[in-house]
Every structure is written in C-alpha cells, then in structure tokens.
Design an enzyme around this catalytic site. Structure first.
Site, mmCIF file in Angstrom:
data_model
loop_
_atom_site.group_PDB
_atom_site.id
_atom_site.type_symbol
_atom_site.label_atom_id
_atom_site.label_comp_id
_atom_site.label_asym_id
_atom_site.label_seq_id
_atom_site.Cartn_x
_atom_site.Cartn_y
_atom_site.Cartn_z
ATOM 1 N N GLY A 1 -27.442 47.163 32.497
ATOM 2 C CA GLY A 1 -28.523 48.120 32.267
ATOM 3 C C GLY A 1 -29.856 47.425 32.074
ATOM 4 O O GLY A 1 -30.891 47.871 32.591
ATOM 5 N N ASP A 2 -29.850 46.330 31.344
ATOM 6 C CA ASP A 2 -31.062 45.535 31.163
ATOM 7 C C ASP A 2 -31.439 44.802 32.437
ATOM 8 O O ASP A 2 -32.589 44.819 32.874
ATOM 9 C CB ASP A 2 -30.864 44.522 30.039
ATOM 10 C CG ASP A 2 -30.914 45.144 28.661
ATOM 11 O OD1 ASP A 2 -31.849 45.908 28.393
ATOM 12 O OD2 ASP A 2 -30.015 44.874 27.857
ATOM 13 N N VAL A 3 -30.459 44.126 33.029
ATOM 14 C CA VAL A 3 -30.752 43.259 34.165
ATOM 15 C C VAL A 3 -31.194 44.065 35.385
ATOM 16 O O VAL A 3 -32.091 43.646 36.126
ATOM 17 C CB VAL A 3 -29.531 42.375 34.489
ATOM 18 C CG1 VAL A 3 -29.762 41.575 35.758
ATOM 19 C CG2 VAL A 3 -29.249 41.424 33.329
ATOM 20 N N THR B 1 -34.692 44.877 34.867
ATOM 21 C CA THR B 1 -35.473 43.667 35.105
ATOM 22 C C THR B 1 -35.844 43.545 36.573
ATOM 23 O O THR B 1 -37.011 43.333 36.932
ATOM 24 C CB THR B 1 -34.671 42.425 34.686
ATOM 25 O OG1 THR B 1 -34.585 42.359 33.272
ATOM 26 C CG2 THR B 1 -35.331 41.145 35.184
ATOM 27 N N GLN C 1 -34.188 52.119 32.325
ATOM 28 C CA GLN C 1 -32.845 51.543 32.469
ATOM 29 C C GLN C 1 -31.869 52.542 33.082
ATOM 30 O O GLN C 1 -31.062 52.186 33.936
ATOM 31 C CB GLN C 1 -32.327 51.089 31.103
ATOM 32 C CG GLN C 1 -33.041 49.903 30.497
ATOM 33 C CD GLN C 1 -32.574 49.668 29.070
ATOM 34 O OE1 GLN C 1 -32.846 50.457 28.172
ATOM 35 N NE2 GLN C 1 -31.851 48.590 28.849
#
Length: 409
Positions: A178-180, A183, A210
């Site tokens: 979810g973060d990556v 990103t 996200q």
C-alpha cells in the site's frame, strides 16, 4: 557523520525537493528523486522527528545506533530540523519553498493547511511548485480525514480480499505494498507535473491515495466484476486461467513454472525428455491445458514429475534460459546472487564507526545519467546551516536567532 555533499549530476540535477514526509511512502518517493540527482532536503520536527528513525534493524557502535530502515529510505538527503508549530518555523518553510521545485508530504489531508502551509498558501508563494501529497484516501471525497496505514489500503483497495488460499481467510501481501504502490505513482505524478511546470511555470497538486494505488494494482479484478459480475477471491499460487503457471515443489524448495503457451510447453516436453506429450490429443494445445479439470488430472502431474527430483539450481541450469522456470529464492539467496550484483541492486553506504550498510539499489537504470543510490542518510537537522544559507539566503546571525528561539535544534 561528515558533512554531506550535494548530489552528483543526474537526470534531476538542479531540482530541489523539500521532503516533509515520514516513514515510507513519502520518504521513499523523495529518496528515488534523490537517487536520480535531485537535491532533497529532509525537514523534520525536532521534537517529533520521523518515527522510522526508531525502526529496526540498527547499525550500532558502542552506545550509538542508527536505523538501517531510515537509512535505506532517506539516503542522499540533506537534513533540516524545523518546528512548524511556531510562526517563525512556518516562515522559514515559506522561505525555503520560494526556491524549491517540489514539496513531498504524506500527512492526513488538512494537516498542512492547519499549520498554515497548505497547497493554496504555498502555491501562491511559488506558483511553479509541484506539491506532492500522499495520503490514505486522497484529498477529495468523503473519506479524506480517515487515518490510514499500509494495511488500510490493502483492505479498502480490495487486494487483501484477493490474496491467500481458497477456503481460508484472506492474507495481506507480505510487504507494505500500500505504501510502495503509492510511492511509485507519486514519483510518476511528480515527474509529470515537474515537466509541465518547467514548460509553463505552472505548478500543481499531485494527489496520490494509497487506496487508489492498490485498486490500480488489482489487474483484471475490476473488469471481471463489471463485465461478468465475478468477484475475485483468493486463488493461492494459481492463476485464474493460465495453466501451468504456479509454484511447484522441487528437491530443495520451490520453483515457479509458467510454460503455458504451445511453444513453451513443447520446449519443456523436449527439455524434460517427454516429447510424446507434445502430440497427446488431450493436452496438445494451450486451450486444452487451460481447462481446469484437464490441467489437474493430466498437466499438473506431468510438470510435478519433471521437477520433483531436481534441485533449484539444476532446474535453472537445465531450463531457465529456455522457459519461464525460476527458483523461489530467499532474500539471502537474492542478495548473494551474482545476477543481483551484476545489476548493482545491492549498494553500500559507509557510516564510519557504525559500519557499512548494504541495501537495495536503484532499479531505474539510465544510460546517460545513472542514479546514485549508495549514499548515507542524514542525522536529524545536521545540514540546517548549509541549507538555510544556500536556499533561503539566511546569514549566520539569522540562523543563530532561529536556533536560540528553538525553531531549529
């Protein structure tokens, strides 16, 4: 640590980025920009710095320690400690924004506005500023103020419900996808907005959620539902219809085998000494092998027999250059793999007495302006004097005043 030099020329040389973000999604986005040559300035509240500075594992020397987690995602950045809860701190940030090209933050929507440095305010100060905001649910819609972590995105974006094994509870993806994912979309959006700003002088808000990012990773799940009404469910290691295309046991672990086309299937039959399967009328075409009943009864046992008694290394040596057959490797095996080194995907950063940190490199390979990922991360606020002098034009007296007032550490 020694004073940090400015980045060597790269594709983003001359671009100045203010990184106000914390933990992963934002810091990783800014780290990628730094790897590619931008001057990235990490701005942290000295009373409440990036919490990932406390994340394991740690480089240690005596009583000194430094988070390797923080180091990996904040390499190549200059560090400024700045208290934005004070009016003077807000004015310092505004002065930095006047000379910046990009600002990255990943606070809950509305947080920066409460501090007096939201998108509208900063855009007026610097109309060409690219303001990249990463959040759980985005800056529009009814859910903007909901708190979110990686698991929030995996749950709300549908991915969690699709992952795992049939007839068992769903399983989260094992990394912080979810973060990556946010990103990566943030970096793409930032570079697109930066190109527009350089061409027109017009900055813009890059709004990346996200949850949106996870939804965009669900492959055919959306159209499967909207076209046929089918709801994606966990399928384990099998593909929804491509066969063979899954995990198989071998003598010392597991391999992925994906020779599903007629060309690849026929090549596999020859490689593994069973050419008769090429002409078997029940499994001689891809469409026939895709049939689940035929696959389970005929094809899967054949493939399992090819692989069971051979090691991962033997199988890759035999077939890896011909068909999609790949050993499922541990991280230790990946780090030590000569192929990883050939691609410069493990880089080293020298932290002096703390030791040398080996971390993943930069997957974007540019032939003319290569990335520079093998650099150290900043100590909290260690480059404040340098940054405020060079970017904001402050003299030593002004910096001393700010430090005496507690605005700087």
């Amino acid at each position: 640590m020694t004073d940090f030099p400015l980045p060597a020329p790269g594709a983003l040389a001359g671009v100045t980025v203010l990184d106000l973000s914390r933990v992963l999604a934002g810091p990783y986005a800014a780290q990628m920009l730094a790897d590619l040559g931008a001057t990235v300035i990490k701005i942290e509240n000295p009373r409440d710095p990036d919490v990932s500075r406390g994340f394991p594992p740690y480089l240690t020397h005596g009583d000194e320690e430094f988070s390797a987690y923080y180091a990996q995602y904040n390499r190549g950045k200059l560090g400024v400690g700045l208290d934005l809860s004070s009016p003077e701190g807000v004015e310092v940030l505004k002065d930095l924004v006047r000379s910046a090209d990009v600002l990255v933050e990943n606070f809950r929507p509305g947080t920066m506005a409460k501090l007096g440095v939201g998108w509208d305010v900063l855009h007026e100060i610097n109309p060409r500023l690219v303001y990249t905001a990463i959040s759980g649910y985005g800056h529009t819609g009814s859910r903007t103020r909901r708190p979110a972590f990686d698991n929030t995105a995996q749950a709300a974006g549908g991915l969690w419900s699709m992952n795992g094994y049939p007839d068992q509870p769903p399983v989260r993806v094992g990394v912080t996808i979810g973060d990556v994912s946010a990103t990566l979309f943030a970096v793409i959006g930032t570079l697109a907005a930066l190109r527009h700003a350089e061409a027109t002088g017009e900055g813009q808000l890059v709004d990346v959620a996200q949850v949106d990012s996870i939804l965009a990773l669900t492959e055919t799940a959306v159209v499967d539902y909207t076209v046929t009404g089918k709801v994606a469910t966990p399928a384990g290691n099998e593909h929804a219809w491509v066969r063979p295309y899954e995990l198989f046991d071998c003598a010392d672990g597991q391999v992925f085998f994906g020779a599903y086309t007629d060309k690849l299937w026929n090549a596999s039959c020859d490689l593994f000494g069973t050419p008769e399967h090429k002409a078997d009328p029940e499994i001689d075409t891809m469409r026939k092998r895709f049939d689940e009943a035929v696959y389970q009864r005929r094809v899967k046992p054949i493939v399992a027999g090819w692989l069971a008694d051979r090691t991962k290394a033997e199988l890759e040596e035999l077939a890896g250059d011909v068909v999609p057959l790949t050993a499922v490797k541990t991280i230790a095996e990946v780090v030590d793999d000569p192929g990883t080194a050939e691609r410069d995907m493990i880089v080293e950063a020298d932290y002096g007495d703390l030791g040398v940190l080996r971390m993943f490199g930069q997957p974007i390979k540019l032939s003319a302006t290569p990335a520079n990922p093998g650099r150290i991360a900043n100590r909290l606020g260690e480059h404040a004097d340098q940054v405020l002098a060079d970017l904001a034009g402050y003299d030593a007296d002004r910096i001393a005043e700010l430090r005496a007032a507690g605005v700087l550490p």
